[in-house]
Scaffold this motif. Structure first.
Motif, PDB file in Angstrom:
ATOM      1  N   ASN A  86       0.820  -1.220   0.000  1.00 42.29           N
ATOM      2  CA  ASN A  86       0.000   0.000   0.000  1.00 42.29           C
ATOM      3  C   ASN A  86       0.847   1.261   0.000  1.00 42.29           C
ATOM      4  OD1 ASN A  86      -2.504  -1.212  -0.096  1.00 42.29           O
ATOM      5  ND2 ASN A  86      -2.592  -1.459   2.113  1.00 42.29           N
ATOM      6  N   LYS A  87       1.993   1.214   0.670  1.00 37.67           N
ATOM      7  CA  LYS A  87       2.819   2.418   0.775  1.00 37.67           C
ATOM      8  C   LYS A  87       3.726   2.617  -0.435  1.00 37.67           C
ATOM      9  CE  LYS A  87       5.858   4.907   3.837  1.00 37.67           C
ATOM     10  NZ  LYS A  87       6.390   5.011   5.179  1.00 37.67           N
ATOM     11  N   PHE A  88       4.393   1.563  -0.890  1.00 41.76           N
ATOM     12  CA  PHE A  88       5.423   1.717  -1.908  1.00 41.76           C
ATOM     13  C   PHE A  88       4.983   1.373  -3.325  1.00 41.76           C
ATOM     14  CE2 PHE A  88       7.928   0.720   2.005  1.00 41.76           C
ATOM     15  CZ  PHE A  88       8.451   1.994   2.165  1.00 41.76           C
ATOM     16  N   ALA A  89       3.852   0.729  -3.512  1.00 45.52           N
ATOM     17  CA  ALA A  89       3.449   0.319  -4.857  1.00 45.52           C
ATOM     18  C   ALA A  89       1.990   0.640  -5.148  1.00 45.52           C
ATOM     19  CB  ALA A  89       3.707  -1.164  -5.038  1.00 45.52           C
ATOM     20  N   PRO A  90       1.564   1.897  -4.970  1.00 48.18           N
ATOM     21  CA  PRO A  90       0.163   2.200  -5.270  1.00 48.18           C
ATOM     22  C   PRO A  90      -0.117   2.231  -6.773  1.00 48.18           C
ATOM     23  CG  PRO A  90       1.303   4.189  -4.611  1.00 48.18           C
ATOM     24  CD  PRO A  90       2.267   3.050  -4.441  1.00 48.18           C
ATOM     25  N   GLU A  91       0.907   2.516  -7.569  1.00 46.98           N
ATOM     26  CA  GLU A  91       0.761   2.589  -9.026  1.00 46.98           C
ATOM     27  C   GLU A  91       1.462   1.397  -9.670  1.00 46.98           C
ATOM     28  OE1 GLU A  91      -1.060   4.970 -10.520  1.00 46.98           O
ATOM     29  OE2 GLU A  91      -1.494   5.757  -8.517  1.00 46.98           O
ATOM     30  N   PRO A  92       1.028   0.973 -10.860  1.00 47.24           N
ATOM     31  CA  PRO A  92       1.727  -0.107 -11.574  1.00 47.24           C
ATOM     32  C   PRO A  92       3.176   0.303 -11.896  1.00 47.24           C
ATOM     33  CG  PRO A  92      -0.415   0.300 -12.560  1.00 47.24           C
ATOM     34  CD  PRO A  92      -0.183   1.388 -11.560  1.00 47.24           C
ATOM     35  N   VAL A  93       4.059  -0.703 -11.849  1.00 51.66           N
ATOM     36  CA  VAL A  93       5.482  -0.480 -12.115  1.00 51.66           C
ATOM     37  C   VAL A  93       5.872  -1.269 -13.357  1.00 51.66           C
ATOM     38  CG1 VAL A  93       7.810  -0.778 -11.193  1.00 51.66           C
ATOM     39  CG2 VAL A  93       5.938  -0.166  -9.660  1.00 51.66           C
ATOM     40  N   GLN A  94       6.629  -0.638 -14.230  1.00 50.18           N
ATOM     41  CA  GLN A  94       7.099  -1.289 -15.451  1.00 50.18           C
ATOM     42  C   GLN A  94       8.487  -1.872 -15.192  1.00 50.18           C
ATOM     43  OE1 GLN A  94       5.141  -1.298 -18.209  1.00 50.18           O
ATOM     44  NE2 GLN A  94       6.548  -2.577 -19.357  1.00 50.18           N
ATOM     45  N   VAL A  95       8.625  -3.202 -15.307  1.00 47.34           N
ATOM     46  CA  VAL A  95       9.913  -3.869 -15.153  1.00 47.34           C
ATOM     47  C   VAL A  95      10.176  -4.609 -16.453  1.00 47.34           C
ATOM     48  CG1 VAL A  95      11.243  -5.573 -13.862  1.00 47.34           C
ATOM     49  CG2 VAL A  95       9.589  -4.127 -12.674  1.00 47.34           C
ATOM     50  N   GLY A  96      11.059  -4.052 -17.266  1.00 45.78           N
ATOM     51  CA  GLY A  96      11.321  -4.624 -18.586  1.00 45.78           C
ATOM     52  C   GLY A  96      10.056  -4.527 -19.429  1.00 45.78           C
ATOM     53  N   SER A  97       9.591  -5.650 -19.898  1.00 49.94           N
ATOM     54  CA  SER A  97       8.368  -5.641 -20.711  1.00 49.94           C
ATOM     55  C   SER A  97       7.134  -5.992 -19.888  1.00 49.94           C
ATOM     56  CB  SER A  97       8.518  -6.637 -21.874  1.00 49.94           C
ATOM     57  OG  SER A  97       8.650  -7.942 -21.351  1.00 49.94           O
ATOM     58  N   GLN A  98       7.315  -6.242 -18.596  1.00 51.84           N
ATOM     59  CA  GLN A  98       6.204  -6.624 -17.720  1.00 51.84           C
ATOM     60  C   GLN A  98       5.716  -5.422 -16.910  1.00 51.84           C
ATOM     61  OE1 GLN A  98       4.807  -9.241 -18.386  1.00 51.84           O
ATOM     62  NE2 GLN A  98       5.673 -11.048 -17.412  1.00 51.84           N
ATOM     63  N   THR A  99       4.428  -5.336 -16.726  1.00 47.17           N
ATOM     64  CA  THR A  99       3.830  -4.341 -15.841  1.00 47.17           C
ATOM     65  C   THR A  99       3.343  -5.060 -14.587  1.00 47.17           C
ATOM     66  OG1 THR A  99       3.116  -3.047 -17.743  1.00 47.17           O
ATOM     67  CG2 THR A  99       2.057  -2.572 -15.638  1.00 47.17           C
ATOM     68  N   ILE A 100       3.864  -4.623 -13.437  1.00 49.33           N
ATOM     69  CA  ILE A 100       3.498  -5.247 -12.162  1.00 49.33           C
ATOM     70  C   ILE A 100       2.516  -4.328 -11.454  1.00 49.33           C
ATOM     71  CG2 ILE A 100       4.353  -6.090  -9.962  1.00 49.33           C
ATOM     72  CD1 ILE A 100       7.023  -6.632 -11.342  1.00 49.33           C
ATOM     73  N   THR A 101       1.331  -4.866 -11.161  1.00 49.87           N
ATOM     74  CA  THR A 101       0.287  -4.090 -10.498  1.00 49.87           C
ATOM     75  C   THR A 101       0.170  -4.537  -9.043  1.00 49.87           C
ATOM     76  OG1 THR A 101      -1.439  -5.663 -11.078  1.00 49.87           O
ATOM     77  CG2 THR A 101      -1.001  -3.893 -12.673  1.00 49.87           C
ATOM     78  N   GLN A 102      -0.658  -3.824  -8.295  1.00 51.20           N
ATOM     79  CA  GLN A 102      -0.909  -4.222  -6.904  1.00 51.20           C
ATOM     80  C   GLN A 102      -1.532  -5.609  -6.841  1.00 51.20           C
ATOM     81  OE1 GLN A 102      -3.305  -1.271  -4.891  1.00 51.20           O
ATOM     82  NE2 GLN A 102      -1.528  -0.569  -3.711  1.00 51.20           N
ATOM     83  N   LYS A 103      -2.340  -5.933  -7.823  1.00 51.33           N
ATOM     84  CA  LYS A 103      -2.980  -7.249  -7.841  1.00 51.33           C
ATOM     85  C   LYS A 103      -1.929  -8.357  -7.919  1.00 51.33           C
ATOM     86  CE  LYS A 103      -6.379  -9.888 -10.432  1.00 51.33           C
ATOM     87  NZ  LYS A 103      -7.259  -9.914 -11.599  1.00 51.33           N
TER      88      LYS A 103
END
Length: 163
Positions: free
Chosen positions: A91-108
């Motif tokens: 909740n604190k550090f990953a509220p938005e999706p993060v792009q790692v290479g070609s993958q998008t990592i979401t909170q889900k």
């Protein structure tokens, strides 16, 4: 910051409502008021009166037993800390999706990973047996104390109103 204020308000409210009813250890452990009830009706009336009279002390007893249960089951303590810390970190550090290479990592995705690791860890920590131990041990202690303690003189005048 708002969550800390809410936790502070809850702690203050808990202290004012529940812990304000704490009786002194001299009253709670008064061995002169211990006696065996004559019959089941007397035991039931003692339990009814004493659970209201010593409610703060009994709540404190349950809290102490819960802390003991957590400290004697370190895997359960680790599992709960892992899950709670994981929720807080996501909740604190990953509220938005993060792009790692070609993958998008979401909170889900992060929550799924947390559950894939945390739930088996929690399963092996046996929280159900710890819960039933807590319920059983606190019930035996509370019902035993409440049935053996004679109500004080003030219990006779509890229903009487001043004229």
């Amino acid at each position: 910051m708002e969550q800390l204020a809410r936790v502070g308000d809850l702690a203050r409210n808990f202290r004012e409502t529940k812990l304000s009813t704490l009786k002194s250890p001299q009253e709670f452990f008064d061995h002169r008021q211990l006696s065996r009830p004559a019959n089941m009706n007397e035991a039931t009336s003692r339990i009814t009166y004493n659970t209201r009279h010593f409610s703060g002390n009994y709540l404190l007893l349950i809290i102490v037993l819960a802390v003991y249960a957590m400290l004697t089951n370190p895997l359960l303590l680790i599992a709960i800390a892992f899950l709670a810390g994981g929720f807080a970190a996501i909740n604190k550090f990953a509220p938005e999706p993060v792009q790692v290479g070609s993958q998008t990592i979401t909170q889900k995705h992060l929550y799924t990973g947390l559950f894939v690791i945390g739930l088996p860890l929690l399963f092996f920590a046996s929280p159900v047996s710890t819960f039933f131990w807590l319920v059983g041990s606190s019930s035996i202690l509370i019902l035993g104390h409440a049935s053996l303690m004679e109500p004080g003189v003030e219990s006779e005048y509890q229903g009487v109103e001043g004229v």
